[in-house]
Design a protein around this motif. Structure first.
Motif, PDB file in Angstrom:
ATOM      1  N   MET A 158     -50.697  56.152  46.266  1.00  0.00           N
ATOM      2  CA  MET A 158     -51.868  56.339  45.404  1.00  0.00           C
ATOM      3  C   MET A 158     -53.113  56.657  46.231  1.00  0.00           C
ATOM      4  N   LEU A 161     -52.869  60.240  47.437  1.00  0.00           N
ATOM      5  CA  LEU A 161     -53.113  61.158  46.330  1.00  0.00           C
ATOM      6  C   LEU A 161     -54.603  61.240  46.019  1.00  0.00           C
ATOM      7  N   GLN A 165     -56.537  64.685  46.071  1.00  0.00           N
ATOM      8  CA  GLN A 165     -57.004  65.201  44.782  1.00  0.00           C
ATOM      9  C   GLN A 165     -58.273  64.442  44.376  1.00  0.00           C
ATOM     10  N   ARG A 168     -59.705  64.331  40.725  1.00  0.00           N
ATOM     11  CA  ARG A 168     -58.903  63.563  39.781  1.00  0.00           C
ATOM     12  C   ARG A 168     -59.240  62.074  39.837  1.00  0.00           C
ATOM     13  N   PHE A 169     -59.724  61.619  40.998  1.00  0.00           N
ATOM     14  CA  PHE A 169     -59.983  60.197  41.212  1.00  0.00           C
ATOM     15  C   PHE A 169     -61.466  59.879  41.325  1.00  0.00           C
ATOM     16  N   HIS A 229     -47.638  54.767  35.028  1.00  0.00           N
ATOM     17  CA  HIS A 229     -46.589  55.567  35.642  1.00  0.00           C
ATOM     18  C   HIS A 229     -46.504  56.952  35.014  1.00  0.00           C
ATOM     19  N   GLU A 231     -49.088  58.599  33.863  1.00  0.00           N
ATOM     20  CA  GLU A 231     -50.239  59.374  34.338  1.00  0.00           C
ATOM     21  C   GLU A 231     -50.055  59.861  35.768  1.00  0.00           C
ATOM     22  N   PHE A 232     -49.304  59.083  36.551  1.00  0.00           N
ATOM     23  CA  PHE A 232     -49.118  59.440  37.955  1.00  0.00           C
ATOM     24  C   PHE A 232     -47.631  59.543  38.289  1.00  0.00           C
ATOM     25  N   GLU A 234     -46.216  61.513  40.201  1.00  0.00           N
ATOM     26  CA  GLU A 234     -45.975  61.873  41.601  1.00  0.00           C
ATOM     27  C   GLU A 234     -45.591  60.665  42.445  1.00  0.00           C
ATOM     28  N   ILE A 235     -45.955  59.478  41.980  1.00  0.00           N
ATOM     29  CA  ILE A 235     -45.705  58.259  42.740  1.00  0.00           C
ATOM     30  C   ILE A 235     -44.281  57.763  42.463  1.00  0.00           C
TER      31      ILE A 235
END
Length: 253
Positions: A158, A161, A165, A168-169, A229, A231-232, A234-235
């Motif tokens: 996280m 990421l 990005q 996004r954060f 999970h 929403e993300f 990629e993790i």
């Protein structure tokens, strides 16, 4: 990117430093006692050393030491030392922004507030309790209470990421957990026993930890794992069973 990581000698910081390095970032491991390549001196009790350690970087993974009442002051000083860093990712604790009354959660909340008020680009991650493989599962919680758990590798993913990005954060506070299990369920996965003891017994060991488990039991954490999970995706979001048995993705060294 040039990214500084505090707490790199610990479980969480080391996972972040290793993952960022494996992804090709230039990692600066901030430590009070530099011993290895990429170690840079930085002391939370000496803000001037942090300013030097944070010079000319693109991002900072900020984890404050658990040092009791001084943690808030140390964290605030670190945020001020990072005022010119383009992106600060601060690792706090799940629901620390909820006035929990848990001492080490409240100190992190004070740092969060200072970061949000004084830094132009920040992200706060709120990890749940760390997963563990060692020994019996001994916790001052009811046998039926499910605890939110996080794999260090998922915290690292996280954080990475967030750095990669940033839009996004931007200005987001995100509580994170990988799985949610009872004590007996954890014990079964580890082929060990679950030892339940009282909050009064926990109080004799640490009033801070007792306050945390009292909050977990009486109020409970507010964290929607399925939504997180989703929403993300990629993790990897390791289940406890996969992480304990070694089926989790290996951490880069």
């Amino acid at each position: 990117m040039k990214i500084a990581v505090t707490g790199a000698s610990g479980t969480q910081g080391n996972a972040v430093a290793c993952l960022l390095t494996s992804q090709g970032h230039e990692v600066r491991r901030i430590t009070r006692n530099p011993k290895h390549p990429n170690d840079v001196h930085g002391d939370f009790d000496r803000p001037a050393s942090l300013e030097q350690a944070f010079a000319d970087i693109d991002g900072l993974f900020l984890m404050t030491p658990l040092s009791g009442p001084s943690e808030a002051a140390q964290g605030i000083a670190a945020v001020d030392a990072a005022r010119h860093v383009p992106h600060v990712v601060f690792t706090s604790a799940t629901n620390a922004d909820r006035d929990t009354g848990i001492p080490h959660f409240d100190t992190k909340a004070a740092i969060e507030r200072h970061l949000a008020a004084n830094h132009p680009h920040w992200t706060v991650l709120g990890p749940a309790a760390f997963m563990s493989r060692e020994g019996p599962v001994a916790l001052p919680i009811p046998r039926t209470l499910k605890l939110h758990l996080i794999a260090p590798e998922d915290i690292a993913a996280m954080a990475a990421l967030a750095f990669e990005q940033p839009a996004r954060f931007h200005h987001r506070r995100i509580d994170i957990a990988s799985d949610r299990l009872t004590g007996p369920e954890m014990a079964a996965i580890r082929s060990t026993e679950f030892v339940e003891f009282t909050l009064a017994q926990a109080e004799t060991y640490s009033s801070d930890l007792a306050a945390m488990f009292r909050y977990f039991t009486e109020t409970g954490l507010d964290l929607d794992i399925p939504a997180l999970h989703a929403e993300f995706p990629e993790i990897a979001w390791h289940t406890y069973a996969d992480w304990v048995t070694g089926r989790a993705e290996p951490r880069p060294e």
